[in-house]
Design an enzyme around this catalytic site. Structure first.
Site, PDB file in Angstrom:
ATOM      1  NE  ARG A 239      -4.315   0.692   0.497  1.00  0.00           N
ATOM      2  CZ  ARG A 239      -5.391   0.258  -0.355  1.00  0.00           C
ATOM      3  NH1 ARG A 239      -5.185  -0.858  -0.845  1.00  0.00           N
ATOM      4  NH2 ARG A 239      -6.553   1.046  -0.237  1.00  0.00           N
TER       5      ARG A 239
ATOM      6  CG  ASP B 278     -10.551   1.556  -1.433  1.00  0.00           C
ATOM      7  OD1 ASP B 278     -11.685   1.395  -2.312  1.00  0.00           O
ATOM      8  OD2 ASP B 278      -9.429   1.068  -1.565  1.00  0.00           O
ATOM      9  CD  GLU B 279      -5.872   2.962  -1.667  1.00  0.00           C
ATOM     10  OE1 GLU B 279      -6.259   2.470  -2.930  1.00  0.00           O
ATOM     11  OE2 GLU B 279      -4.862   2.516  -0.928  1.00  0.00           O
ATOM     12  CB  VAL B 280     -11.752   9.315  -2.052  1.00  0.00           C
ATOM     13  CG1 VAL B 280     -12.275  10.214  -3.144  1.00  0.00           C
ATOM     14  CG2 VAL B 280     -12.694   8.026  -1.848  1.00  0.00           C
TER      15      VAL B 280
END
Length: 516
Positions: free
Chosen positions: A99, A185-187
Site C-alpha cells: 500500500r 477507499d483511497e479517494v
C-alpha cells in the site's frame, strides 16, 4: 462470516473454473464471496460501454450465483462509487508494504474499475485498453480532477446518477443480497478539483465533511432503492475523521465499515482502538479485511504464504481483543491488480494454497501441525513449501497444474537465461554485446554456445506450451497473453535473439584480418 474476495479487474476466471473451486472454498471454511466485478459485469443501456470484451453475460452471473448457493456461499457484490473510478484497482488491496509503496497510484476494490482488465501490450498482440468508468471520454467530465481518472466529482448530480444506475443494475442481478459493498477507499485528490476548492472555501466545509456527505448520498440511494440491503465501505477514508464528526453524520447509521490491513506485522492494539472509536461513533457492526494474495508486490507471481499466515494470526488477535458483538465477519481479499494500469499479480490458482492456510487458521484459531496436515490433505499435497510446488507435489486441487508450471517459470526461467547470457564463460568471453553488434565470433565458439541455447529454448518452449494450455482452460485469451508477455516471452526473446545473432555471425563473410 468468512468471505473470499474475487477481484475480477484482472485475469477473471471462466465460470467453469469457479464451478470447480467453489466447493473447495466451502470445504476450507468460507461461507461467502465478495465479488468485485469491475468491467466483468454485463452493464446494459448507457452503461454498456463499461463492459470488458469478455464480460460475463447475465446468464453467467446467474450461474455464478447458483454455484455459490449450491456451495452455501453468500454473495456480496462490490461496486466502486467514489474512488478508483478510473479503471480497475485492487481495492484496499495490498498489505501495508504494498500500500505504501504505491500510495499515490493504487486503486483497488474501488468502483471505477470496470474497464478493460488488460494493460496495453507492447508487442504485436491485440491491445486491450484498461478503461473503466472515468477513463471513458464520455464520462471524463465527471472527474474530480480533470487530469486523473481516479475520483468522481462529488458535486455533480450526474455523478450520483451514474453511481445509482450502476448499483441498480448490479442489484437487479443480485436480488435479496443482504449487503452491497460500495467501495469508497483511497479517494485520491478529493478536494483538489475546482468545484471542491470553491466548496471548501466556504466555512465550515472540510474535506472530511465532503467525503461523509457523498458516502451518505450513495448509501441513502441504496437504502431507498434496496431497503433490505446494507452498504459496506472500506474504512480508510474514515480513519482520520474525529469521532464526534462521524457521530454527527448519518454515515454510521447507513453503512458498515470494513477495516483492512494486509500487513504481516499489523498493529493489534491500534486496530482495537480504531474499532472502539467506530463503535462509539455509532457503527453497529464492523468487518475486517485481510489478504491471502495480491498484497506483497505489484508484479508478484508466487504467493508468500508465510506473510499471509502472519496477517491472519494478527487479525485473530484483534478479534480476540474486542467485544464478541463487534465483528460481523472478515473478507479475505485476493487482489489481482493494484489498479487497472498495473500488471497482474498472483493468479487465483497460485494463491489457493495461501487461501487454504488462511481460512483454516481462522477456522481453528491457529496453524498447529494438525491444521497444517488438514490443509495439505485438502490440497492433495505433501508440502506447502514454495519450491515443492514446482513438482507433482503442487497438489491435486483445481488449478494445481498452473501453480506447478508458474512456479517452475518464476523460479528458473529468467535465472537460467541469465546464467547463459551473463555468466557462461563462452558467451561473456567470446560473444559479448560488442561481438554481437559486429556479428563477429570464432567458429569454434558457436559449437560451445549454440547447443546450450537451443536446448534451453526447446526445454522452456515445451513447458510454456503446457502452461499456456493450462491457463487457457481457466482464463480468457487476453489474460493468458498478458501473463505470458509479462513473465515468459521477454526471456524467450533473449534466447531467440542470441541464436539469431549466432546465425548471422556464422554466416558473415570472413573478417579482413582485423580484430573486432
Amino acid at each position: 462470516m468468512r468471505l473470499v474476495h474475487l477481484d475480477l479487474k484482472g485475469a477473471p476466471p471462466r465460470v467453469c473454473y469457479l464451478s470447480e473451486i467453489f466447493p473447495l472454498f466451502r470445504a476450507l471454511g468460507a461461507n461467502g464471496l465478495l465479488i468485485e466485478y469491475e468491467d466483468m459485469f454485463p452493464y446494459e443501456g448507457h452503461l454498456r460501454l463499461l463492459r470488458a470484451k469478455h464480460a460475463y453475460s447475465p446468464s453467467e452471473i446467474k450461474e455464478i450465483l447458483h454455484l455459490a448457493t449450491l456451495n452455501e456461499l453468500e454473495v456480496i457484490p462490490l461496486v466502486q462509487t467514489f474512488g478508483h473510478m478510473e479503471c480497475s484497482p485492487a481495492g484496499p488491496s495490498g498489505d501495508s508494504n504494498r500500500r505504501e509503496a504505491i500510495r499515490t497510484q493504487r486503486q483497488e476494490p474501488d468502483f471505477g474499475e470496470l474497464g478493460d482488465k488488460l494493460l496495453p501490450r507492447v508487442t504485436s498482440f491485440p491491445v486491450v485498453s484498461p478503461q473503466f468508468v472515468l477513463k471513458h471520454e464520455a464520462l471524463a467530465h465527471l472527474r474530480e480532477v480533470a487530469l486523473f481518472p481516479n475520483t468522481l466529482n462529488p458535486h455533480k448530480a450526474e455523478s450520483l446518477a451514474l453511481v445509482g444506475a450502476m448499483i441498480d443494475q448490479v442489484m437487479a442481478l443480485h436480488p435479496g443480497a443482504r449487503w452491497l459493498h460500495i467501495g469508497c477507499d483511497e479517494v485520491y485528490y478529493l478536494g483538489e478539483g475546482e468545484d471542491s476548492r470553491q466548496w471548501l472555501q466556504q466555512e465550515p466545509n472540510t474535506r472530511a465533511e465532503l467525503c461523509l456527505s457523498y458516502m451518505e448520498a450513495v448509501a441513502s440511494h441504496v437504502q431507498a432503492q434496496h431497503p433490505t440491503t446494507t452498504p459496506l465501505v472500506w474504512d480508510d477514508m474514515l480513519r482520520d475523521i474525529p469521532e464526534d464528526q462521524l457521530s454527527a453524520s448519518r454515515v454510521p447509521q447507513l453503512v458498515e465499515p470494513v477495516l483492512w490491513d494486509y500487513g504481516a506485522d499489523l498493529d493489534v492494539h491500534s486496530k482495537a482502538l480504531l474499532m472502539e472509536k467506530y463503535r462509539k461513533s455509532g457503527f453497529s457492526w464492523l468487518w475486517a479485511a485481510s489478504a491471502f494474495k495480491g498484497a506483497t508486490g505489484a508484479s508478484q507471481a508466487l504467493t508468500p504464504i508465510e506473510h499471509h499466515l502472519r496477517n491472519h494470526v494478527q487479525w485473530l488477535q484483534v478479534a480476540g481483543s474486542v467485544p464478541a458483538d463487534t465483528l460481523q465477519g472478515i473478507v479475505l481479499t485476493g487482489w489481482q491488480r493494484y489498479d487497472h494500469f498495473s500488471v497482474l499479480c498472483e493468479l487465483l490458482p497460485v494463491g489457493i494454497p495461501s487461501l487454504a492456510v488462511c481460512l483454516q487458521v481462522l477456522l481453528h484459531g491457529g496453524f498447529a501441525e494438525n491444521v497444517k496436515a488438514r490443509v495439505e490433505n485438502f490440497l492433495g499435497t505433501s508440502s506447502l513449501e514454495a519450491t515443492d510446488f514446482r513438482s507433482e507435489r503442487a497438489g491435486s486441487f483445481p488449478g494445481s497444474d498452473i501453480l506447478n508450471l508458474i512456479t517452475q517459470v518464476s523460479l528458473h526461467l529468467c535465472s537460467s537465461v541469465d546464467a547463459l547470457l551473463e555468466r557462461d564463460r563462452y558467451v561473456t568471453g567470446w560473444f559479448s554485446p560488442y561481438h554481437r553488434r559486429r556479428k563477429f565470433i570464432h567458429p569454434v565458439m558457436i559449437q560451445h554456445i549454440q547447443p546450450q541455447a537451443l536446448s534451453l529454448l526447446a526445454r522452456w518452449s515445451v513447458l510454456v506450451g503446457e502452461l499456456e494450455a493450462a491457463l487457457q482452460r481457466v482464463f480468457y485469451p487476453d489474460a493468458v497473453e498478458e501473463w505470458l508477455e509479462e513473465n515468459v516471452r521477454p526471456s524467450l526473446r533473449r534466447l531467440q535473439a542470441l541464436l539469431q545473432d549466432l546465425g548471422e555471425a556464422a554466416g558473415a563473410r570472413p573478417d579482413s584480418g582485423q580484430d573486432p
